[in-house]
Write a protein that holds these residues in place. Structure first.
Motif, mmCIF file in Angstrom:
data_model
loop_
_atom_site.group_PDB
_atom_site.id
_atom_site.type_symbol
_atom_site.label_atom_id
_atom_site.label_comp_id
_atom_site.label_asym_id
_atom_site.label_seq_id
_atom_site.Cartn_x
_atom_site.Cartn_y
_atom_site.Cartn_z
ATOM 1 N N PHE A 34 -7.150 -39.034 -31.055
ATOM 2 C CA PHE A 34 -7.305 -39.947 -32.240
ATOM 3 C C PHE A 34 -6.533 -41.167 -32.217
ATOM 4 C CE2 PHE A 34 -8.226 -35.659 -33.795
ATOM 5 C CZ PHE A 34 -9.202 -35.718 -34.800
ATOM 6 N N ALA A 35 -6.976 -42.183 -32.752
ATOM 7 C CA ALA A 35 -6.401 -43.346 -32.860
ATOM 8 C C ALA A 35 -6.227 -43.912 -34.220
ATOM 9 C CB ALA A 35 -6.755 -44.629 -31.892
ATOM 10 N N CYS A 36 -7.296 -44.551 -34.648
ATOM 11 C CA CYS A 36 -7.209 -45.123 -36.193
ATOM 12 C C CYS A 36 -7.304 -44.440 -37.077
ATOM 13 C CB CYS A 36 -8.357 -46.215 -36.308
ATOM 14 S SG CYS A 36 -10.138 -45.521 -36.482
ATOM 15 N N LYS A 37 -8.063 -43.102 -37.045
ATOM 16 C CA LYS A 37 -8.182 -41.846 -38.089
ATOM 17 C C LYS A 37 -8.826 -42.249 -39.340
ATOM 18 C CE LYS A 37 -3.921 -40.816 -38.402
ATOM 19 N NZ LYS A 37 -3.283 -41.925 -37.315
ATOM 20 N N ALA A 38 -9.846 -43.568 -39.015
ATOM 21 C CA ALA A 38 -10.387 -44.066 -40.134
ATOM 22 C C ALA A 38 -12.089 -44.424 -39.855
ATOM 23 C CB ALA A 38 -9.963 -45.378 -40.561
ATOM 24 N N GLY A 39 -12.422 -43.854 -38.875
ATOM 25 C CA GLY A 39 -13.817 -44.115 -38.304
ATOM 26 C C GLY A 39 -14.256 -45.394 -37.789
ATOM 27 N N ALA A 40 -13.127 -46.123 -37.353
ATOM 28 C CA ALA A 40 -13.368 -47.592 -36.848
ATOM 29 C C ALA A 40 -13.488 -47.468 -35.375
ATOM 30 C CB ALA A 40 -12.318 -48.643 -37.325
ATOM 31 N N CYS A 41 -12.494 -46.938 -34.620
ATOM 32 C CA CYS A 41 -12.160 -47.103 -33.195
ATOM 33 C C CYS A 41 -13.422 -46.208 -32.424
ATOM 34 C CB CYS A 41 -10.927 -46.743 -32.794
ATOM 35 S SG CYS A 41 -10.247 -44.998 -32.965
ATOM 36 N N GLY A 42 -13.681 -44.977 -32.922
ATOM 37 C CA GLY A 42 -14.494 -44.132 -32.351
ATOM 38 C C GLY A 42 -13.875 -43.251 -31.156
ATOM 39 N N CYS A 44 -12.212 -40.688 -31.260
ATOM 40 C CA CYS A 44 -12.330 -39.246 -31.531
ATOM 41 C C CYS A 44 -13.607 -38.614 -31.595
ATOM 42 C CB CYS A 44 -11.632 -38.841 -32.806
ATOM 43 S SG CYS A 44 -12.562 -39.337 -34.318
ATOM 44 N N ALA A 45 -14.968 -39.576 -31.222
ATOM 45 C CA ALA A 45 -16.120 -39.142 -31.264
ATOM 46 C C ALA A 45 -16.412 -38.056 -30.187
ATOM 47 C CB ALA A 45 -17.075 -40.229 -30.784
ATOM 48 N N THR A 46 -16.845 -36.874 -30.738
ATOM 49 C CA THR A 46 -17.247 -35.701 -30.043
ATOM 50 C C THR A 46 -18.488 -35.018 -30.410
ATOM 51 O OG1 THR A 46 -14.679 -35.243 -30.290
ATOM 52 C CG2 THR A 46 -16.078 -33.338 -29.945
ATOM 53 N N PRO A 47 -19.107 -34.401 -29.454
ATOM 54 C CA PRO A 47 -20.553 -33.715 -29.709
ATOM 55 C C PRO A 47 -20.319 -32.497 -30.537
ATOM 56 C CG PRO A 47 -19.919 -33.309 -27.473
ATOM 57 C CD PRO A 47 -18.915 -34.508 -28.207
ATOM 58 N N VAL A 48 -21.073 -32.212 -31.265
ATOM 59 C CA VAL A 48 -20.793 -30.628 -32.120
ATOM 60 C C VAL A 48 -21.919 -29.772 -31.386
ATOM 61 C CG1 VAL A 48 -21.244 -29.758 -34.265
ATOM 62 C CG2 VAL A 48 -20.495 -31.983 -34.280
ATOM 63 N N GLU A 62 -19.739 -43.995 -40.052
ATOM 64 C CA GLU A 62 -19.569 -43.287 -38.973
ATOM 65 C C GLU A 62 -20.703 -43.538 -38.040
ATOM 66 O OE1 GLU A 62 -19.272 -38.468 -38.096
ATOM 67 O OE2 GLU A 62 -20.252 -39.050 -39.689
ATOM 68 N N ALA A 63 -21.987 -43.732 -38.679
ATOM 69 C CA ALA A 63 -23.089 -44.180 -37.913
ATOM 70 C C ALA A 63 -23.191 -45.726 -37.229
ATOM 71 C CB ALA A 63 -24.643 -44.324 -38.845
ATOM 72 N N ARG A 64 -22.092 -46.512 -37.795
ATOM 73 C CA ARG A 64 -22.179 -47.910 -37.393
ATOM 74 C C ARG A 64 -21.188 -47.639 -35.968
ATOM 75 N NH1 ARG A 64 -20.181 -50.503 -41.310
ATOM 76 N NH2 ARG A 64 -17.981 -49.961 -40.869
ATOM 77 N N THR A 65 -20.227 -46.789 -35.897
ATOM 78 C CA THR A 65 -19.279 -46.424 -34.896
ATOM 79 C C THR A 65 -19.965 -45.802 -33.779
ATOM 80 O OG1 THR A 65 -17.398 -46.695 -36.282
ATOM 81 C CG2 THR A 65 -17.076 -45.717 -34.230
ATOM 82 N N ARG A 77 -20.245 -36.630 -33.829
ATOM 83 C CA ARG A 77 -19.571 -36.822 -35.140
ATOM 84 C C ARG A 77 -18.131 -37.516 -34.852
ATOM 85 N NH1 ARG A 77 -23.949 -36.448 -36.489
ATOM 86 N NH2 ARG A 77 -25.025 -35.433 -38.072
ATOM 87 N N LEU A 78 -17.648 -37.692 -35.898
ATOM 88 C CA LEU A 78 -16.079 -38.492 -35.989
ATOM 89 C C LEU A 78 -15.119 -37.478 -36.611
ATOM 90 C CD1 LEU A 78 -16.427 -42.331 -36.510
ATOM 91 C CD2 LEU A 78 -16.478 -41.004 -34.185
ATOM 92 N N PRO A 79 -14.462 -36.611 -35.948
ATOM 93 C CA PRO A 79 -13.796 -35.478 -36.878
ATOM 94 C C PRO A 79 -12.890 -35.991 -37.910
ATOM 95 C CG PRO A 79 -13.771 -35.191 -34.525
ATOM 96 C CD PRO A 79 -14.653 -36.398 -34.547
ATOM 97 N N CYS A 80 -12.455 -37.368 -37.702
ATOM 98 C CA CYS A 80 -11.428 -38.130 -38.499
ATOM 99 C C CYS A 80 -11.981 -38.228 -39.966
ATOM 100 C CB CYS A 80 -10.835 -39.399 -37.828
ATOM 101 S SG CYS A 80 -12.010 -40.765 -37.875
ATOM 102 N N LEU A 81 -13.414 -38.367 -39.944
ATOM 103 C CA LEU A 81 -14.112 -38.692 -41.302
ATOM 104 C C LEU A 81 -14.541 -37.369 -41.892
ATOM 105 C CD1 LEU A 81 -16.031 -41.871 -40.476
ATOM 106 C CD2 LEU A 81 -13.866 -41.758 -41.608
ATOM 107 N N LYS A 82 -14.244 -36.307 -41.314
ATOM 108 C CA LYS A 82 -14.993 -34.883 -41.664
ATOM 109 C C LYS A 82 -13.961 -34.107 -42.297
ATOM 110 C CE LYS A 82 -18.986 -36.243 -40.334
ATOM 111 N NZ LYS A 82 -19.932 -36.569 -41.242
ATOM 112 N N ASP A 83 -14.397 -33.217 -43.214
ATOM 113 C CA ASP A 83 -13.806 -31.980 -43.712
ATOM 114 C C ASP A 83 -14.682 -31.030 -43.317
ATOM 115 O OD1 ASP A 83 -12.070 -33.737 -45.220
ATOM 116 O OD2 ASP A 83 -13.395 -33.698 -46.834
ATOM 117 N N VAL A 84 -13.765 -29.660 -43.296
ATOM 118 C CA VAL A 84 -14.328 -28.448 -42.994
ATOM 119 C C VAL A 84 -15.478 -28.137 -43.987
ATOM 120 C CG1 VAL A 84 -13.818 -25.997 -42.694
ATOM 121 C CG2 VAL A 84 -12.122 -27.856 -41.775
#
Length: 339
Positions: A34-42, A44-48, A62-65, A77-84
């Motif tokens: 993780f870096a920004c933890k706000a969905g800006a940097c990408g 943490c982008a990881t396949p599900v 998320e779509a833009r990044t 998906r970006l885990p930093c923008l997701k909840d369980v």
């Protein structure tokens, strides 16, 4: 309780529904950077691999990044923008680690030196306790910040070239209330800590023969410096133009370094601009770093040059817009966002 699994590191953990996925990853030591933890940097982008529906719809941010990274919105998906959610989720191998040349993992480094560069930025040099350490120019390391209720991870770009396989340096600005940056600023020679990496695909394209335009603000100069020093090591003849933006005279750093690089690399030109300069104290360019694009870049450069940008989102977006207006294609503009 839903089970969250991390396939690439073979770890699983139970989590509460509604828990922030970032905290789950950190608690499980799930191996997603993780870096920004706000969905800006990408970062943490990881396949599900399984359970993507339980993560909810893709947000506009998320779509833009993900789109900017060229990643499939049906898979990543970006885990930093997701909840369980209510169901189990299995994460795959992070995109930032997918193209790594070396086996990534946690290893120990020793602080060799600490050097203040100005009132808020410091440079640290580390000895790597690993004989086969190799980083590509532009990559970053993830630092484990240990003295907390749980391990916190922060990403810092490597500012030195890959020719030194036993050391690397970073430059970090101390941020008020910033847990990671203040920890790094307290490090002193002899201290040991754990790091991961190198990670990242914001790297110099060494196969290209195009001219290079580099634009950086603040400590965004770190990966740019690594690229410049690597070009010098390789005796490159590629033309390089660097635009470096800061705010005040007190924010200046690496001025002597850039002067020295230019003296040894005849194809390098650089400009430092201050956005809030005191005219009585600064005789150089004044204004935003993007103003230098208007002055020193033309439409003709679009056919012969590629661009490397590093800094905050506003600079990245405004620089990209200016370059695209000049005719630069998306695949010639490479960037790393720090926030």
């Amino acid at each position: 309780m839903p089970k969250i699994s991390f396939q690439h590191v073979d770890k699983s953990i139970e989590a509460d529904e509604g828990e922030w996925m970032y905290e789950v990853v950190e608690r499980a030591e799930g191996g997603i950077p993780f870096a920004c933890k706000a969905g800006a940097c990408g970062t943490c982008a990881t396949p599900v691999v399984e359970g993507i529906d339980s993560l909810g719809k893709v947000s506009a941010r998320e779509a833009r990044t993900l789109t900017e990274l060229g990643l499939d919105l049906d898979t990543y998906r970006l885990p930093c923008l997701k909840d369980v959610g209510a169901s189990d989720v299995v994460w795959g191998r992070p995109h930032s680690a997918a193209d790594a040349d070396t086996e990534l993992g946690t290893h120990e480094v020793v602080v060799e030196s600490y050097r203040p560069l100005n009132l808020t930025v410091a440079e640290l040099r580390f000895f790597v306790d690993k004989a086969d350490f190799h980083a590509r120019p532009g990559q970053y390391m993830i630092f484990h910040i240990p003295d907390a209720p749980r391990t916190v991870r922060r990403s810092y770009s490597i500012s030195t070239p890959p020719s030194d396989t036993r050391h690397f340096e970073i430059c970090v600005r101390a941020v008020a209330g910033g847990y990671g940056s203040n920890y790094v600023h307290r490090l002193r020679p002899g201290e040991r800590l754990a790091v991961e990496g190198p990670y990242g695909d914001f790297v110099l394209d060494e196969a290209s023969e195009r001219d290079i335009i580099m634009i950086a603000t603040g400590t965004g100069i770190a990966p740019i410096k690594a690229m410049l020093m690597h070009l010098l090591d390789k005796r490159s003849k590629r033309r390089v133009r660097l635009f470096f933006g800061l705010r005040h005279e007190t924010d200046l750093f690496y001025t002597d370094l850039l002067r020295g690089l230019a003296a040894h690399y005849p194809a390098l030109e650089y400009w430092i601009t201050l956005s809030q300069a005191d005219p009585a104290r600064w005789a150089g360019p004044r204004g935003r770093v993007t103003d230098l694009i208007d002055t020193h870049v033309s439409a003709a450069d679009a056919a012969t040059s590629e661009v490397y940008l590093c800094g905050g989102r506003p600079m990245i977006e405004s620089s990209t817009a200016a370059l695209r207006a000049l005719g630069f294609s998306a695949d010639t503009i490479h960037y790393e966002r720090f926030f």
